[in-house]
Design an enzyme around this catalytic site. Structure first.
Site, PDB file in Angstrom:
ATOM      1  N   LYS A  63       7.150  11.816 -10.245  1.00 19.87           N
ATOM      2  CA  LYS A  63       8.385  11.079 -10.538  1.00 19.87           C
ATOM      3  C   LYS A  63       8.400  10.452 -11.928  1.00 19.87           C
ATOM      4  O   LYS A  63       9.454  10.364 -12.567  1.00 19.87           O
ATOM      5  CB  LYS A  63       8.543  10.002  -9.460  1.00 19.87           C
ATOM      6  N   ARG A  74      -3.972  -1.393   8.598  1.00 18.27           N
ATOM      7  CA  ARG A  74      -4.985  -0.665   7.826  1.00 18.27           C
ATOM      8  C   ARG A  74      -6.166  -1.555   7.465  1.00 18.27           C
ATOM      9  O   ARG A  74      -5.986  -2.668   6.979  1.00 18.27           O
ATOM     10  CB  ARG A  74      -4.366  -0.098   6.542  1.00 18.27           C
ATOM     11  N   HIS A 115       0.145  -7.452   1.893  1.00 21.48           N
ATOM     12  CA  HIS A 115      -1.149  -7.906   1.374  1.00 21.48           C
ATOM     13  C   HIS A 115      -1.119  -9.425   1.294  1.00 21.48           C
ATOM     14  O   HIS A 115      -0.162 -10.004   0.774  1.00 21.48           O
ATOM     15  CB  HIS A 115      -1.421  -7.301  -0.005  1.00 21.48           C
ATOM     16  N   HIS A 136       2.832  -4.185   0.813  1.00 16.48           N
ATOM     17  CA  HIS A 136       1.716  -3.503   0.153  1.00 16.48           C
ATOM     18  C   HIS A 136       1.509  -2.063   0.596  1.00 16.48           C
ATOM     19  O   HIS A 136       1.258  -1.183  -0.227  1.00 16.48           O
ATOM     20  CB  HIS A 136       0.435  -4.298   0.423  1.00 16.48           C
ATOM     21  N   GLU A 152      -0.437   7.931   1.638  1.00 18.80           N
ATOM     22  CA  GLU A 152       0.340   6.892   2.306  1.00 18.80           C
ATOM     23  C   GLU A 152       1.596   7.422   2.984  1.00 18.80           C
ATOM     24  O   GLU A 152       2.076   6.843   3.957  1.00 18.80           O
ATOM     25  CB  GLU A 152       0.727   5.804   1.300  1.00 18.80           C
ATOM     26  N   ARG A 189      -6.230  -8.044   7.293  1.00 16.98           N
ATOM     27  CA  ARG A 189      -5.093  -8.460   6.481  1.00 16.98           C
ATOM     28  C   ARG A 189      -3.918  -9.004   7.283  1.00 16.98           C
ATOM     29  O   ARG A 189      -3.238  -9.930   6.839  1.00 16.98           O
ATOM     30  CB  ARG A 189      -4.618  -7.277   5.627  1.00 16.98           C
ATOM     31  N   ASN A 203      -3.237   4.375  -8.822  1.00 13.39           N
ATOM     32  CA  ASN A 203      -3.573   3.745 -10.096  1.00 13.39           C
ATOM     33  C   ASN A 203      -3.633   2.224  -9.997  1.00 13.39           C
ATOM     34  O   ASN A 203      -4.287   1.568 -10.804  1.00 13.39           O
ATOM     35  CB  ASN A 203      -2.550   4.166 -11.154  1.00 13.39           C
ATOM     36  N   TYR A 204      -2.935   1.667  -8.992  1.00  9.37           N
ATOM     37  CA  TYR A 204      -2.900   0.212  -8.840  1.00  9.37           C
ATOM     38  C   TYR A 204      -3.914  -0.297  -7.812  1.00  9.37           C
ATOM     39  O   TYR A 204      -4.012  -1.500  -7.582  1.00  9.37           O
ATOM     40  CB  TYR A 204      -1.488  -0.227  -8.432  1.00  9.37           C
ATOM     41  N   ALA A 205      -4.641   0.621  -7.182  1.00 15.84           N
ATOM     42  CA  ALA A 205      -5.615   0.216  -6.162  1.00 15.84           C
ATOM     43  C   ALA A 205      -6.814  -0.448  -6.827  1.00 15.84           C
ATOM     44  O   ALA A 205      -7.520   0.176  -7.611  1.00 15.84           O
ATOM     45  CB  ALA A 205      -6.057   1.433  -5.360  1.00 15.84           C
ATOM     46  N   GLN A 206      -7.047  -1.693  -6.502  1.00 18.43           N
ATOM     47  CA  GLN A 206      -8.130  -2.437  -7.143  1.00 18.43           C
ATOM     48  C   GLN A 206      -9.439  -2.342  -6.372  1.00 18.43           C
ATOM     49  O   GLN A 206     -10.503  -2.172  -6.951  1.00 18.43           O
ATOM     50  CB  GLN A 206      -7.731  -3.915  -7.284  1.00 18.43           C
ATOM     51  N   GLY A 207      -9.349  -2.468  -5.047  1.00 24.45           N
ATOM     52  CA  GLY A 207     -10.546  -2.676  -4.238  1.00 24.45           C
ATOM     53  C   GLY A 207     -11.578  -1.574  -4.315  1.00 24.45           C
ATOM     54  O   GLY A 207     -12.658  -1.744  -4.876  1.00 24.45           O
ATOM     55  N   ASP A 233      10.543   7.960  -0.959  1.00 26.25           N
ATOM     56  CA  ASP A 233      11.181   9.266  -1.130  1.00 26.25           C
ATOM     57  C   ASP A 233      10.627  10.317  -0.171  1.00 26.25           C
ATOM     58  O   ASP A 233      11.383  11.093   0.417  1.00 26.25           O
ATOM     59  CB  ASP A 233      11.018   9.747  -2.581  1.00 26.25           C
ATOM     60  N   GLU A 281     -15.229  -6.260   2.140  1.00 28.49           N
ATOM     61  CA  GLU A 281     -13.874  -6.789   2.177  1.00 28.49           C
ATOM     62  C   GLU A 281     -13.522  -7.207   3.594  1.00 28.49           C
ATOM     63  O   GLU A 281     -14.286  -6.958   4.538  1.00 28.49           O
ATOM     64  CB  GLU A 281     -12.877  -5.744   1.652  1.00 28.49           C
TER      65      GLU A 281
END
Length: 646
Positions: free
Chosen positions: A118, A468, A317, A433, A457, A372, A127-131, A296, A197
């Protein structure tokens, strides 16, 4: 659309199913399980408890409508008709996160691959997954431990066979990433540094500081770029799947996409399509998801008659950065909130209210290390009771060097706004999240639509159940991307490419006057904010039947008003723009969430309702959403083209 709970061992709907109202009716309709046979003839077989999601019968569409297999699998065939281009590939991958890229790298050994993304290829939830990635890599840990933690976090709605498969195959998938060049943190002993975690009983999180997703994406993208059989189409927005109907069977033959830079519609014809398009965080006003996460894939699959499952389980989250609590406020609002990884609590972070009172032990004996859903509800309860806007997460008591080495990205982001996390607590608030539900998938990513596979996802594999477990998402994406490879190759080998002109083509709104188009875009963006506000207010962390019903009514009215406005302005049902298409997908996903939530009369995992506050064993089964011809049809619920009949 029909929504219902499916019980173990039951091939059809259990008890009753809720149907959307008929055109012109304001009442919900109820039907017995026989309605499923009439509105969507598919078999859902449960041969191992809840593990065997579905068995899809193979079939061949009328071969006269299909071209022969190409001799060269690495070549890309482009057919032009007027100004419209059709591109032919063996495999079409929608999405460029970890699931899509890992799958593409495997199937490219057997044919040509189009990766349709997209935005820029790196712009994904990955790309935003930190853990990090959870996997059993320590001798003190075990597959059974990981399984148990996953099942407990998922409120025992997880599919046990799926859990076993993912936990067993996970370590090998991580080792493959390392072999491909992904660089993860190591301890002083030279071994991988494993973090812990919330919800995990052992240290098993492989990570690259607090930027794990970015590192995985980097390694995969490099391999993709170097692969001559993979063609990446960035800034191509997938609009609708191309499907055909043969009796009761649905086939997928590719996807129409909008090139958002040239405003041209491009048709991708493929033998196999993998949906790996991520989640739907932007049905809510505050989300950690990037702007591309507008549901989408789920919406396209639903319109293509794929089964959808467990959409009521939206994970919030617990700890997104609360900008209003920062010493220096950002000058403009973020498109997505900044995530404060679960690993901060795993590394000893403590949650306080604004009076610096620790509150998590009041809610759960696991305190900050609870799953969570528990932590998010606890924070939500504190905020409502105390009429406060955020809570505080403190890691400043830990050694400064450890904090900065483990969380450099978080430390840098907070410091931009005057906050030193080694000395001060971090203001945090829950944010949308992750979607635990999605397109119903079997153990190899297969769906009830022939030629359509899902991973990541967008899929509901049964791993996450009602909630999760932290860092299980990247693991699931890696495992199912690999498991979908062999059946995809088999399907590709026995399939032929379809002719591109079997479906009417979407068009861009070039015929509309500029001022009308500006009005349409502006109104669409206003409607988007209204929908997000409804979802947060009525379908948030704590729910009730009356509020869910109010949300259903308001969303239906808002969607009707928006569509009427568009068509009054001269918009045609076949017209596409990224704003309008995202809006129809957001409407579709929001309705799926609300419908699923209304069908679950208990509180389990992420779905908590004050009307049914207890967990009930008799209702421990997944929610399944079936396409149904009797539902009220709207623009968001229909494919832009008429489905081809074989």
């Amino acid at each position: 659309m029909a929504t219902g709970l499916v019980s173990p061992g039951c091939a059809y709907l259990h008890s009753q199913v809720k149907l959307y109202p008929h055109q012109g009716s304001t009442d919900a309709h109820w039907a017995t399980g026989l309605a499923f046979r009439k509105c969507f003839q598919r078999e859902i077989l449960r041969s191992h408890g809840l593990s065997q999601f579905l068995v899809v019968r193979s079939h061949d569409c009328n071969q006269s409508h299909f071209s022969s297999n190409r001799a060269s699998t690495s070549a890309v065939t482009v057919s032009c008709s007027g100004d419209h281009a059709a591109k032919y590939f063996d495999f079409a991958v929608i999405g460029s996160g970890v699931a899509g890229l890992r799958y593409a790298l495997e199937v490219s050994k057997y044919g040509s691959v189009a990766v349709i993304t997209k935005a820029e290829p790196h712009e994904s939830n990955t790309n935003y997954a930190q853990g990090g990635v959870s996997a059993v890599l320590c001798p003190l840990d075990s597959i059974e431990n990981h399984m148990r933690d996953t099942m407990v976090a998922g409120a025992y709605l997880c599919d046990e066979e799926t859990v076993r498969v993912v936990c067993t195959e996970g370590p090998e998938r991580v080792k493959e990433l390392i072999a491909m060049g992904a660089s993860f943190d190591h301890g002083e002993d030279g071994n991988l540094h494993l973090a812990r975690e919330g919800g995990h009983s052992h240290r098993r999180i492989v990570h690259a500081a607090d930027m794990t997703g970015r590192e995985i994406e980097r390694a995969l993208l490099k391999a993709v770029i170097d692969d001559p059989n993979i063609f990446v189409f960035e800034h191509h927005y997938a609009v609708d799947l191309l499907t055909s109907q043969d009796g009761s069977e649905t086939c997928c033959h590719g996807v129409d996409a909008l090139n958002t830079e040239t405003q041209e519609v491009v048709r991708f014809i493929s033998k196999v399509t993998l949906l790996a398009s991520g989640g739907a965080g932007h049905i809510y006003p505050t989300t950690t998801n990037p702007p591309v996460a507008t549901g989408d894939g789920v919406a396209m699959a639903h319109r293509a008659q794929a089964l959808i499952s467990n959409m009521e389980f939206v994970q919030f989250h617990p700890t997104a950065l609360a900008d209003e609590g920062l010493p220096i406020k950002p000058t403009k609002s973020r498109e997505n909130t900044f995530l404060i990884t679960e690993a901060v609590r795993g590394d000893g972070g403590i949650l306080y209210n604004l009076s610096m009172e620790r509150f998590m032990p009041l809610y759960d004996e696991r305190a900050e290390l609870a799953p969570r859903d528990v932590v998010a509800r606890s924070i939500d309860d504190q905020l409502k009771k105390r009429n406060e806007r955020y809570v505080l997460l403190d890691i400043s008591h830990r050694p400064k060097d450890n904090v900065l080495s483990h969380f450099p990205n978080i430390a840098a982001e907070c410091l931009r706004y005057g906050l030193d996390i080694t000395r001060e607590p971090i203001p945090v608030v829950p944010a949308a999240h992750y979607m635990c539900g999605g397109v119903l998938a079997g153990l190899h990513g297969e769906t009830n639509v022939q030629g359509l596979y899902v991973a990541g996802e967008v899929a509901c594999t049964g791993l996450h159940g009602a909630n999760r477990l932290a860092s299980n998402s990247l693991l699931e994406a890696l495992v199912f991307a690999q498991r979908a490879v062999q059946p995809s190759i088999d399907h590709m080998s026995n399939s032929r490419l379809s002719v591109s002109d079997l479906w009417a083509r979407p068009v861009t709104p070039v015929s509309l006057k500029r001022e009308l188009l500006v009005d349409v875009i502006q109104r669409t963006r206003e409607v988007r904010k209204e929908l997000q506000s409804i979802m947060w207010e009525y379908v948030g962390i704590v729910r009730s039947t009356s509020r869910l019903e109010a949300a259903e009514k308001r969303i239906t009215e808002l969607e009707a008003e928006w569509e009427e406005y568009l068509f009054h302005k001269g918009w045609k049902p076949t017209m596409v723009s990224i704003d309008a298409c995202e809006m129809r997908n957001l409407f579709c996903c929001a309705k799926l969430v609300v419908s699923s939530a209304l069908s679950r009369h208990e509180s389990r995992g992420l779905h908590f309702t004050i009307d049914f506050p207890q967990l009930e064993e008799s209702k421990r089964r997944p929610t399944i959403i079936f396409p149904c011809s009797t539902m009220k049809l709207t623009w968001s619920s229909q494919q832009l083209h008429k489905q081809y009949q074989c």
